[in-house]
Design a protein around this motif. Structure first.
Motif, short mmCIF file in Angstrom:
data_model
loop_
_atom_site.label_atom_id
_atom_site.label_comp_id
_atom_site.label_asym_id
_atom_site.label_seq_id
_atom_site.Cartn_x
_atom_site.Cartn_y
_atom_site.Cartn_z
N ARG A 56 0.81 -1.21 0.00
CA ARG A 56 0.00 0.00 0.00
C ARG A 56 0.85 1.26 0.00
N PHE A 57 2.02 1.17 0.61
CA PHE A 57 2.91 2.33 0.58
C PHE A 57 3.37 2.60 -0.85
N GLY A 58 3.57 1.53 -1.60
CA GLY A 58 3.94 1.69 -3.01
C GLY A 58 2.82 2.33 -3.80
N MET A 59 1.59 1.95 -3.44
CA MET A 59 0.44 2.52 -4.13
C MET A 59 0.32 4.02 -3.84
N GLU A 60 0.46 4.36 -2.55
CA GLU A 60 0.37 5.77 -2.16
C GLU A 60 1.45 6.57 -2.88
N TYR A 61 2.64 5.95 -2.96
CA TYR A 61 3.74 6.63 -3.60
C TYR A 61 3.41 6.91 -5.06
N GLU A 62 2.86 5.91 -5.73
CA GLU A 62 2.51 6.11 -7.14
C GLU A 62 1.49 7.23 -7.28
N GLN A 63 0.49 7.22 -6.38
CA GLN A 63 -0.55 8.25 -6.49
C GLN A 63 0.01 9.64 -6.21
N LEU A 64 0.85 9.74 -5.19
CA LEU A 64 1.43 11.05 -4.88
C LEU A 64 2.32 11.53 -6.02
N SER A 65 3.14 10.62 -6.53
CA SER A 65 4.05 11.01 -7.61
C SER A 65 3.26 11.46 -8.82
N LYS A 66 2.21 10.69 -9.12
CA LYS A 66 1.42 11.01 -10.29
C LYS A 66 0.75 12.37 -10.13
N SER A 67 0.11 12.57 -8.99
CA SER A 67 -0.63 13.82 -8.89
C SER A 67 0.33 15.00 -8.76
N TYR A 68 1.54 14.73 -8.28
CA TYR A 68 2.53 15.82 -8.28
C TYR A 68 2.97 16.13 -9.70
N SER A 69 3.24 15.08 -10.46
CA SER A 69 3.77 15.35 -11.80
C SER A 69 2.70 15.90 -12.73
N TYR A 70 1.43 15.62 -12.46
CA TYR A 70 0.38 16.25 -13.26
C TYR A 70 0.03 17.63 -12.72
N GLY A 71 0.71 18.04 -11.66
CA GLY A 71 0.44 19.37 -11.12
C GLY A 71 -0.86 19.47 -10.35
N LEU A 72 -1.37 18.33 -9.87
CA LEU A 72 -2.64 18.36 -9.15
C LEU A 72 -2.45 18.68 -7.68
N SER A 73 -1.37 18.23 -7.13
CA SER A 73 -1.18 18.49 -5.71
C SER A 73 0.30 18.54 -5.40
N LYS A 74 0.59 19.15 -4.29
CA LYS A 74 1.98 19.28 -3.91
C LYS A 74 2.03 19.31 -2.39
N ILE A 75 2.92 18.54 -1.84
CA ILE A 75 3.08 18.56 -0.40
C ILE A 75 4.13 19.60 -0.08
N TYR A 76 3.78 20.55 0.77
CA TYR A 76 4.77 21.56 1.13
C TYR A 76 5.73 21.01 2.18
N GLU A 77 5.12 20.25 3.11
CA GLU A 77 5.88 19.93 4.30
C GLU A 77 5.27 18.72 4.96
N LEU A 78 6.05 18.10 5.82
CA LEU A 78 5.58 16.92 6.52
C LEU A 78 6.24 16.97 7.88
N VAL A 79 5.46 16.78 8.93
CA VAL A 79 6.07 16.86 10.26
C VAL A 79 5.62 15.66 11.09
N ILE A 80 6.57 15.12 11.83
CA ILE A 80 6.34 13.87 12.54
C ILE A 80 6.31 14.12 14.04
N ASN A 81 5.30 13.58 14.69
CA ASN A 81 5.20 13.63 16.15
C ASN A 81 6.21 12.69 16.74
N ASN A 82 7.31 13.24 17.21
CA ASN A 82 8.42 12.45 17.70
C ASN A 82 9.29 13.39 18.52
#
Lengths: 511, 365
Positions: A56-82
């Motif tokens: 499923r992580f591979g699937m999410e990766y494909e979806q994120l990569s795809k929507s980034y490369s099509y210019g649909l979405s972009k993650i600015y930042e990611l922060v981890i509770n740690n």
């Protein structure tokens, strides 16, 4: 991955100092500069690059990569509770974006550290997930990828069936179980000691009959397993399902991860609202330079944009925090304000106390989304934010605005937030029909389950329980029993149980 | 390999498995896939989301923010399309699959053998790539990195390299140049000649079946040959060479003289696809009604003495139609019994497409 550039490090220090000066209290933040691909990868793993291997992580990766490369979405930042907090910045962000994001991140980190609902989450989660990853990989080496992966499939399709409040209370009645009522002679059950001549009045026959009935019920309940309906279905399966050692270990690990992520679901609106509040506060007062104003305003409004028919947690959260701050600044609280029924007067209320800042810090510490909305969404807020309830119109196939009454808006909002949008399901009986069958009870509150998915999920439960499994739910109010015994899925009409404590012990054969 | 690549590969494998399982569905919607043209097609894969106990979609209510009177539609939605609120409904996942990959999956599922090109007639081409390094060459091909590496090695070896002042000056003997290394690649070319009966008895559904089947045969052969030429012939009582669009859309009516198509096919082979250079795959689709048995004899003769010696395989697919007698396949089967260059198959309906493809391509000729 890389460290911050000297320029960014300078801004980080400046922002960090400002944040601390305004009272934000956070774990140390480690910023990493990553490119889009790395960021997509880390995001696919929920922020933990060393997590266990899973498709499923591979699937999410494909979806994120795809929507980034099509210019649909972009993650600015990611922060981890740690502890320390890890925050990933996208290398290609503009300098203004980076400043905004860093200020935003300090808001999140303060929230992670101080909000009560996060207080039981492990703060060394980076290490824990890496450990989980190593263990699961080892099981894959030993037992093969397929069986381990399949078992993970099973667990993850049930991992919303946890009890989000359980870290804070002990629900296990172990040790406190009182000796069964009336375990000895039925006759003196519940009889209150009284002098002979008073006995007739103190222990009238109806009373004794009621006591006997109660005792019988309690005895029946104490024979039942679990004694109390279990909300943490994963835990129940962990302790009771016939699983192999490695399966138990995986179930325990994934359950731990589910509990780690749960508070983020419970505080989405607050957490994002708090971070937006602080990035906008710090940016507009201190950090943004004149040349950056337009760019900043553009990025900021982008995060707060609302689409019709949707709630944007960033927007709702920050507006509600501002609303609270304002109310406590002008003294709109306390008995006198609450008692005031005159709309005009309430609106114009102004008895400056300047307690707003203290109040929002308190709110960020002890509330979650449900209590946050419940306590602070009021008529003034709902109206100012133009909130409405929408519903689906079957005849036109469209969503329509149903109501703008703030009470209904609030109720709808609370409904959707309860148990962060998941149905509440109990293990009601693990020895149903006295045949070791598992009986799940869906606490129906007006919204139906998606039935095909429910039946498939039930199959997954069966694979773990290895005996027939049942789910009691409702279809537009009509009680239904979904059953799966390893062969045929069956749906029957039943007379619904009143509560999970009270499920019908066995199924009457019908025709 | 990065960690995420492993998970990604695993995901792709699962998708492939799903495609295999649903292959029949994708094949019967071949037209849609084919029309996408490009290299990759999006294939919806339902339910790769793990099932969960979750709320259904119908009785959806939610909270929104913005304008709109009570009773008015929520602004900004297309009629009949509801994407408001958090969407817990059924998800289907679109994955991109290359046509090559699709052909491969088709091949695996139908257990199609890879085609053995007619070796001795394969053309050899020379392919050159700048993969070599040489000590001499033109300045324009100088490999800077290698050149400076050589210079650095020489300076270190001779003790003239100073880490505090890392100046490296290549001299003539340090220079390295890219070098064209050529290798011979066998190259096989193939030509497919589709012939279709467009006489009155071939209805829309029959043509649709031919179209879908032709698309998948095309896809498979393209995955096997680098150069694939395709020619289309339609015939009723007379045959014409047409383009792809016409082939699939033409609606003729009239009698049927199959020999006319075979004559044209033979002429085409002699003119454009000389047999010693091409792997030839004539396919003929018809509902099996020929004008006369005399003409059928003529067809057999054309096949025996003209087409068969020149092609890898001759395939005849007979589509079931309400009017066709289906006699032609019986005739061919009778004459060419035991000749494995002639392959015939019956296609009753859309579900018959896959088995028919397997019959045609299952021999690996």
């Amino acid at each position: 991955m890389g460290e911050l550039t000297p320029e960014l490090a300078r801004y980080r220090d400046e922002i960090r100092e400002l944040a601390a000066r305004y009272g934000l209290d956070f774990y140390e933040v480690v910023f990493e500069l990553v490119d889009y691909d790395e960021l997509n990868m880390i995001a696919a793993y929920g922020g933990f690059p060393t997590r266990y291997p899973y498709w499923r992580f591979g699937m999410e990766y494909e979806q994120l990569s795809k929507s980034y490369s099509y210019g649909l979405s972009k993650i600015y930042e990611l922060v981890i509770n740690n502890d320390p907090c890890y925050a990933y910045l996208m290398r290609s962000n503009s300098l203004t974006d980076q400043k905004l994001v860093m200020a935003h991140v300090y808001g999140h980190c303060d929230f992670f550290k101080n909000n009560y609902w996060f207080s039981k989450t492990p703060r060394k989660m980076m290490d824990i997930t890496a450990n989980h990853g190593a263990r699961i990989r080892r099981y894959m080496d030993r037992h093969g990828v397929e069986p381990v992966e399949h078992f993970i499939d099973l667990v993850l399709s049930l991992d919303n069936l946890i009890d989000i409040h359980s870290p804070f209370i002990s629900r296990d009645a172990s040790g406190t179980r009182s000796p069964a009522v009336g375990s000895g002679d039925d006759d003196d059950t519940g009889r209150i000691r009284a002098k002979d001549y008073m006995d007739r009045y103190i222990n009238p026959p109806e009373y004794l009959a009621a006591q006997r009935r109660k005792a019988a019920e309690q005895r029946a309940a104490s024979r039942r397993h679990p004694a109390e309906p279990a909300r943490d279905v994963l835990k129940f399966l962990l302790q009771n399902a016939p699983l192999e050692g490695w399966q138990q270990d995986i179930l325990a690990m994934l359950r731990e991860e589910a509990y780690y992520f749960a508070p983020q679901g419970m505080t989405k609106i607050m957490n994002e609202g708090w971070a937006v509040f602080w990035h906008s506060y710090l940016m507009t007062r201190h950090i943004v330079e004149a040349s950056e104003v337009i760019h900043y305003a553009d990025a900021h409004s982008g995060t707060l944009a609302t689409r019709p028919g949707q709630i944007n947690p960033y927007k709702l959260g920050v507006e509600l925090f501002k609303h609270i701050e304002h109310r406590w600044d002008v003294g709109k609280f306390g008995d006198e304000y609450e008692a005031c029924e005159d709309e005009e007067e309430r609106r114009a209320w102004n008895r400056p106390t300047n307690k707003g800042r203290d109040k929002i810090f308190q709110v960020r510490s002890i509330y979650n989304d449900v209590s946050f909305v419940d306590e602070f969404v009021d008529a003034e807020f709902a109206e100012a934010q133009k909130m409405y309830v929408f519903g689906y119109d079957q005849s036109t196939g469209r969503y329509v605005v149903v109501d703008r009454d703030w009470r209904k808006v609030k109720k709808q909002l609370l409904d959707s937030l309860t148990n962060f949008g998941n149905p509440i399901i109990y293990v009601a009986d693990a020895n149903w029909s006295n045949r070791g069958e598992l009986y799940l009870y869906h606490d129906w509150m007006g919204a139906d389950l998606q039935f095909d998915a429910a039946m498939m999920t039930l199959r997954h439960v069966f694979e773990m329980w290895k005996r027939p499994v049942h789910l009691e739910t409702r279809d537009e109010g009509e009680a239904k029993l979904f059953s799966y015994d390893g062969k045929e899925p069956v749906i029957r009409e039943i007379t619904g149980s009143r509560s999970p404590r009270d499920v019908v012990g066995t199924l009457q054969e019908q025709g | 390999m990065r960690k995420v690549d492993q998970d990604h590969t695993r995901f792709r494998d699962i998708v492939r498995g799903r495609i295999k399982r649903d292959l029949r569905k994708f094949v019967t919607s071949g037209e849609m896939i084919g029309r996408q043209g490009g290299k990759a097609v999006s294939i919806p894969i339902p339910q790769i989301q793990l099932p969960r106990f979750r709320y259904g979609k119908n009785q959806k209510q939610g909270v929104g923010q913005g304008e709109g009177e009570e009773g008015q539609p929520v602004p900004g939605q297309e009629p009949g399309q509801g994407e408001a609120g958090e969407d817990p409904g059924q998800h289907s996942l679109e994955v991109d699959v290359g046509l090559d990959e699709l052909a491969q999956i088709l091949g695996e599922e139908l257990e199609l053998p890879n085609i053995e090109p007619r070796g001795k007639k394969a053309i050899r081409t020379q392919a050159g790539r700048f993969t070599g390094i040489s000590r001499s060459g033109p300045k324009s091909l100088r490999h800077f990195k290698r050149t400076f590496k050589e210079a650095l090695k020489r300076q270190i070896a001779s003790g003239t390299y100073d880490p505090d002042n890392p100046v490296i000056v290549p001299i003539e003997e340090d220079h390295r140049y890219r070098f064209l290394s050529t290798r011979e690649e066998p190259q096989a070319s193939a030509a497919v000649i589709y012939m279709m009966d467009v006489s009155g008895s071939m209805g829309r559904e029959q043509k649709e079946i031919v179209r879908i089947e032709a698309f998948w045969i095309d896809t498979w052969l393209r995955s096997q040959y680098k150069n694939l030429e395709v020619a289309y012939i339609v015939h009723d009582a007379a045959a014409h060479l047409v383009d792809q669009h016409t082939f699939f859309h033409l609606r003729e009516s009239g009698g049927t003289k199959i020999s006319s198509a075979y004559e044209l096919c033979l002429r085409l082979i002699d003119d454009r696809f000389p047999a010693h250079e091409w792997n030839l795959y004539p396919f003929h689709f018809s509902d099996g009604d020929n004008w006369s048995s005399r003409d059928t004899e003529r067809c057999v003769d054309l096949l025996k003495n003209g087409i068969l010696p020149k092609c890898n395989q001759f395939s005849y697919g007979q589509v079931k139609s309400a009017y066709g007698s289906g006699q032609f396949k019986k005739d061919l089967d009778g004459v060419f019994r035991g000749d494995d260059k002639v392959v015939t198959s019956d296609i009753l309906d859309r579900d018959g497409i896959l088995p028919s493809i397997k019959t045609f391509l299952g021999k690996g000729r």
